[in-house]
Design a protein around this motif. Structure first.
Motif, PDB file in Angstrom:
ATOM      1  N   VAL A 222      14.725 -58.969 -20.164  1.00  0.00           N
ATOM      2  CA  VAL A 222      14.656 -59.741 -18.926  1.00  0.00           C
ATOM      3  C   VAL A 222      14.437 -61.516 -18.860  1.00  0.00           C
ATOM      4  N   ARG A 223      13.525 -61.901 -19.638  1.00  0.00           N
ATOM      5  CA  ARG A 223      13.189 -63.169 -19.637  1.00  0.00           C
ATOM      6  C   ARG A 223      13.866 -63.911 -20.712  1.00  0.00           C
ATOM      7  N   GLN A 224      14.201 -63.397 -21.812  1.00  0.00           N
ATOM      8  CA  GLN A 224      15.007 -64.045 -22.857  1.00  0.00           C
ATOM      9  C   GLN A 224      16.559 -63.753 -22.981  1.00  0.00           C
ATOM     10  N   ASN A 225      16.797 -62.563 -21.721  1.00  0.00           N
ATOM     11  CA  ASN A 225      18.315 -62.151 -22.045  1.00  0.00           C
ATOM     12  C   ASN A 225      18.957 -61.986 -23.221  1.00  0.00           C
ATOM     13  N   LEU A 267       7.111 -49.601 -18.360  1.00  0.00           N
ATOM     14  CA  LEU A 267       8.212 -50.301 -17.902  1.00  0.00           C
ATOM     15  C   LEU A 267       8.469 -50.077 -16.303  1.00  0.00           C
ATOM     16  N   LEU A 268       8.193 -48.953 -15.772  1.00  0.00           N
ATOM     17  CA  LEU A 268       8.218 -48.641 -14.620  1.00  0.00           C
ATOM     18  C   LEU A 268       7.388 -49.543 -13.696  1.00  0.00           C
ATOM     19  N   GLU A 269       5.964 -49.666 -14.233  1.00  0.00           N
ATOM     20  CA  GLU A 269       5.151 -50.482 -13.522  1.00  0.00           C
ATOM     21  C   GLU A 269       5.227 -51.941 -13.467  1.00  0.00           C
ATOM     22  N   PHE A 270       5.754 -52.572 -14.665  1.00  0.00           N
ATOM     23  CA  PHE A 270       6.038 -53.852 -14.865  1.00  0.00           C
ATOM     24  C   PHE A 270       7.255 -54.747 -14.333  1.00  0.00           C
ATOM     25  N   ASP A 271       8.306 -53.673 -14.410  1.00  0.00           N
ATOM     26  CA  ASP A 271       9.716 -54.154 -13.865  1.00  0.00           C
ATOM     27  C   ASP A 271      10.335 -53.099 -13.426  1.00  0.00           C
ATOM     28  N   ALA A 272      10.306 -52.536 -12.233  1.00  0.00           N
ATOM     29  CA  ALA A 272      11.131 -51.479 -11.633  1.00  0.00           C
ATOM     30  C   ALA A 272      12.426 -51.510 -11.760  1.00  0.00           C
ATOM     31  N   PRO A 273      13.026 -52.651 -11.539  1.00  0.00           N
ATOM     32  CA  PRO A 273      14.541 -52.846 -11.545  1.00  0.00           C
ATOM     33  C   PRO A 273      15.382 -52.606 -12.803  1.00  0.00           C
ATOM     34  N   LEU A 274      14.620 -53.211 -14.042  1.00  0.00           N
ATOM     35  CA  LEU A 274      14.810 -52.869 -15.366  1.00  0.00           C
ATOM     36  C   LEU A 274      14.706 -51.264 -15.631  1.00  0.00           C
ATOM     37  N   ALA A 275      13.512 -50.601 -15.094  1.00  0.00           N
ATOM     38  CA  ALA A 275      13.419 -49.360 -15.427  1.00  0.00           C
ATOM     39  C   ALA A 275      14.265 -48.450 -14.742  1.00  0.00           C
ATOM     40  N   ARG A 276      14.822 -48.790 -13.604  1.00  0.00           N
ATOM     41  CA  ARG A 276      15.907 -48.196 -12.793  1.00  0.00           C
ATOM     42  C   ARG A 276      17.460 -48.153 -13.827  1.00  0.00           C
ATOM     43  N   GLU A 277      17.650 -49.198 -14.565  1.00  0.00           N
ATOM     44  CA  GLU A 277      18.769 -49.152 -14.997  1.00  0.00           C
ATOM     45  C   GLU A 277      18.729 -48.512 -16.431  1.00  0.00           C
ATOM     46  N   ILE A 278      17.263 -48.623 -16.833  1.00  0.00           N
ATOM     47  CA  ILE A 278      17.246 -47.801 -18.445  1.00  0.00           C
ATOM     48  C   ILE A 278      17.131 -46.204 -18.114  1.00  0.00           C
ATOM     49  N   ARG A 279      16.768 -45.958 -16.859  1.00  0.00           N
ATOM     50  CA  ARG A 279      16.661 -44.454 -16.535  1.00  0.00           C
ATOM     51  C   ARG A 279      18.021 -43.917 -16.526  1.00  0.00           C
ATOM     52  N   LYS A 280      18.952 -44.796 -15.892  1.00  0.00           N
ATOM     53  CA  LYS A 280      20.298 -44.264 -15.897  1.00  0.00           C
ATOM     54  C   LYS A 280      20.965 -44.393 -17.198  1.00  0.00           C
ATOM     55  N   GLY A 281      20.620 -45.123 -18.283  1.00  0.00           N
ATOM     56  CA  GLY A 281      21.145 -45.297 -19.497  1.00  0.00           C
ATOM     57  C   GLY A 281      20.573 -43.846 -20.377  1.00  0.00           C
ATOM     58  N   PHE A 282      19.422 -43.518 -20.243  1.00  0.00           N
ATOM     59  CA  PHE A 282      18.832 -42.321 -20.748  1.00  0.00           C
ATOM     60  C   PHE A 282      19.435 -41.182 -20.147  1.00  0.00           C
ATOM     61  N   ASP A 283      19.736 -41.129 -18.954  1.00  0.00           N
ATOM     62  CA  ASP A 283      20.153 -40.086 -18.314  1.00  0.00           C
ATOM     63  C   ASP A 283      21.624 -39.544 -19.240  1.00  0.00           C
ATOM     64  N   GLY A 284      22.378 -40.576 -19.531  1.00  0.00           N
ATOM     65  CA  GLY A 284      23.693 -40.587 -20.156  1.00  0.00           C
ATOM     66  C   GLY A 284      23.384 -40.227 -21.349  1.00  0.00           C
ATOM     67  N   LEU A 285      22.435 -40.622 -22.209  1.00  0.00           N
ATOM     68  CA  LEU A 285      21.918 -40.295 -23.545  1.00  0.00           C
ATOM     69  C   LEU A 285      21.690 -38.600 -23.691  1.00  0.00           C
ATOM     70  N   TRP A 286      20.889 -38.271 -22.698  1.00  0.00           N
ATOM     71  CA  TRP A 286      20.407 -37.055 -22.619  1.00  0.00           C
ATOM     72  C   TRP A 286      21.462 -35.870 -22.511  1.00  0.00           C
ATOM     73  N   ILE A 287      22.790 -36.374 -21.907  1.00  0.00           N
ATOM     74  CA  ILE A 287      23.691 -35.210 -21.979  1.00  0.00           C
ATOM     75  C   ILE A 287      24.081 -34.573 -23.249  1.00  0.00           C
ATOM     76  N   GLY A 288      24.103 -35.559 -24.216  1.00  0.00           N
ATOM     77  CA  GLY A 288      24.756 -35.188 -25.551  1.00  0.00           C
ATOM     78  C   GLY A 288      23.412 -34.844 -26.195  1.00  0.00           C
ATOM     79  N   ALA A 289      22.170 -35.320 -26.052  1.00  0.00           N
ATOM     80  CA  ALA A 289      21.034 -34.911 -26.723  1.00  0.00           C
ATOM     81  C   ALA A 289      20.594 -33.730 -26.572  1.00  0.00           C
ATOM     82  N   GLU A 290      20.777 -33.288 -25.302  1.00  0.00           N
ATOM     83  CA  GLU A 290      20.474 -32.076 -24.741  1.00  0.00           C
ATOM     84  C   GLU A 290      21.203 -30.725 -25.516  1.00  0.00           C
ATOM     85  N   ILE A 291      22.303 -30.898 -25.617  1.00  0.00           N
ATOM     86  CA  ILE A 291      23.270 -29.978 -26.235  1.00  0.00           C
ATOM     87  C   ILE A 291      22.928 -30.007 -27.887  1.00  0.00           C
TER      88      ILE A 291
END
Length: 539
Positions: A222-225, A267-291
């Motif tokens: 977030v800060r150093q981009n 992450l959710l406590e300190f930067d909720a917008p970043l956590a929301r985006e990360i959550r979406k990314g991990f949702d995608g990773l879990w699709i393959g990881a679950e299988i």
């Protein structure tokens, strides 16, 4: 290796979907696919892949624990904090003890080996429980009292406890308990006496490292981009989380699982917008990881060792769950505001075994410990019985036993297809309206319903409108509807019928006085009667 991966991904996915269509958990189909592909049946998976199964399972568990941390609710945990702590210690402890006692009579194991078996079987499966609890949170079941958050936290703590005790017993049975430390003053503590300190330190250090990792990630992302999009953010977070798990295996001074879960939480406590985006990314990773996780879990099950222990093994699992865990659940919720039905839900939501059993079930046999083959067989049986049963029971009994509350979209991703209703006529303004709708649909991956209310007989204009729709919405799922009747009434009725989320319509500039009055009345009527957002597109 590549062929084996293709077998796992394709067969795991489709057999899982067949199970879902048969009203069974997809997890059941994935485990079944693993059994079929594994060495016990078809034996089509390369040995190199099976040897690396533990590493792949570690990655999958890291993903699901990060998802759990990103979904925790601080307020609900504070509300049920003591219950979460007790759920982390009491059910697992009582189950391990009951299993140890029962194994003395059912399998003639000695006390220490029975406790080792209890630690293997008593551990809860994050791969089953975490997705189940996050699904309940997305639907609102149990969220008023924070029941999913309490179960998530308790499960993580109990796995830390049982893995520590497992390693302690393993060392004792293979080498003897001759290790310890001498404190200032000459007081010597052996490994068993050090256990409480180890549990506390592993949890505390894991939480502390999660705090530091979250702070560092926010600084980088977030800060150093250092990253430019959500995919890169997700890869960096996943890399740091996996580093925590690997480091914990090499330097066992903290719980890697607890550190990963704490990273997501902070992450959710300190930067909720970043956590929301990360959550979406991990949702995608879990699709393959679950299988990968559950197919490899099925491939690791040794059916040949189940024959002689099937009935006594089932009895052992039933005693451990109903007697041991039942007592632990009762004491964990004693004095809380949980109702009897909510306490009963713990039987469905807090008893699945899978991940830990697949990871450590074969270790005692590899160490040459007497009774190791029995431990492996019971671990395999617990996976086959409780993992599919837990995955089915959580969504089945939650509506019957839990109270439904309001969903907090800041804690979980709500998966729902967004629909846009585009109201157009045959005027030139219809084209820019559809272009605007297509832009919004692409951003939100939405479906579109194009609605034309027939007021005049204009077949050429209607054909042109349909042609423009095919061109504008070529890469978007859409329907073209034509109806007759009052314009405003039909737009609102169609919006209600198709449960759309937004209405998009036009507003012209230079028109005759009578036309302006008509357009104004239509727009005003829709704005007043529609219970959803209305977007007005001008010329």
């Amino acid at each position: 290796m590549l062929t084996s991966l293709l077998w796992i991904l394709l067969m795991g996915f489709f057999v899982g979907q067949i199970a879902r269509r048969l009203k069974a958990p997809p997890l059941f189909g994935m485990i079944l696919a693993g059994i079929i592909l594994g060495p016990e049946v078809a034996n089509v998976l390369r040995s190199e892949l099976l040897e690396s199964a533990q590493a792949l399972r570690t990655i999958a568990v890291m993903i699901i624990l990060m998802k759990a941390g990103l979904g925790l609710d601080r307020e609900k945990l504070a509300q049920q904090g003591t219950v979460a702590i007790r759920l982390g210690f009491l059910p697992a402890t009582f189950e391990a003890v009951v299993i140890a006692i029962a194994s003395l009579f059912l399998f003639q194991l000695d006390w220490m080996t029975g406790l080792l078996l209890g630690c293997v079987v008593g551990a809860e499966s994050p791969a089953v429980i975490v997705p189940g609890m996050l699904r309940l949170k997305s639907l609102g079941w149990g969220v008023i009292k924070g029941i999913p958050d309490t179960i998530l936290t308790g499960s993580a703590v109990s796995d830390v406890l049982l893995l520590l005790v497992f390693n302690l017993l393993l060392n004792f049975l293979s080498q003897g308990m001759d290790t310890g430390i001498t404190l200032p003053g000459g007081l010597t503590l052996n490994a068993l006496e050090l256990l409480p300190l180890q549990v506390i330190s592993q949890i505390a250090v894991g939480i502390g490292l999660g705090f530091c990792a979250a702070r560092w990630l926010i600084s980088l992302l977030v800060r150093q981009n250092w990253t430019q999009n959500t995919v890169q953010d997700t890869l960096v977070v996943a890399g740091i989380a996996l580093l925590l798990v690997v480091t914990a295996e090499q330097i066992p001074l903290f719980s890697g699982y607890m550190a990963v879960m704490a990273t997501g939480y902070f992450l959710l406590e300190f930067d909720a917008p970043l956590a929301r985006e990360i959550r979406k990314g991990f949702d995608g990773l879990w699709i393959g990881a679950e299988i990968m996780l559950f197919v490899l879990m099925g491939a690791s099950v040794q059916l040949s060792v189940l024959g002689d222990i099937l009935l006594p093994g089932l009895l052992l699992l039933a005693l451990g769950t109903l007697v041991g865990r039942g007592l632990g659940w009762y004491l964990s919720t004693l004095g809380s505001n949980w109702t009897p039905s909510e306490r009963l839900f713990l039987l469905a939501g807090n008893s699945a075994k899978a991940t830990v059993q697949a990871a450590i079930g074969a270790i005692p046999l590899a160490y040459g410990i007497a009774g190791g083959e029995i431990i492996l067989a019971i671990a395999a049986l617990s996976i086959l019985v409780t993992a599919p049963l837990g995955a089915w029971a959580i969504p089945t009994f939650a509506p019957k036993l839990l109270e439904q509350g309001e969903v907090d979209p800041t804690k979980v991703n709500i998966s729902r297809q967004v629909r846009l209703l585009v109201a157009v006529d045959t005027s030139p303004l219809s084209y820019p309206i559809m272009v605007k709708a297509a832009d919004l649909a692409r951003r939100g991956n939405s479906e579109v319903i194009v609605l034309h209310v027939l007021c005049t007989d204009d077949p050429l204009g209607l054909d042109k409108l349909k042609q423009n729709a095919r061109q504008v919405f070529a890469d978007i799922r859409y329907q073209f509807l034509t109806v007759t009747g009052s314009i405003s009434e039909e737009i609102v009725r169609t919006a209600q019928q198709y449960q759309v989320d937004e209405i998009i319509m036009g507003k012209r500039g230079e028109r005759s006085l009578s036309e302006q009055i008509l357009v104004s009345s239509v727009s005003q009527a829709i704005l007043e009667t529609a219970a959803i957002p209305v977007i007005i597109v001008g010329e």
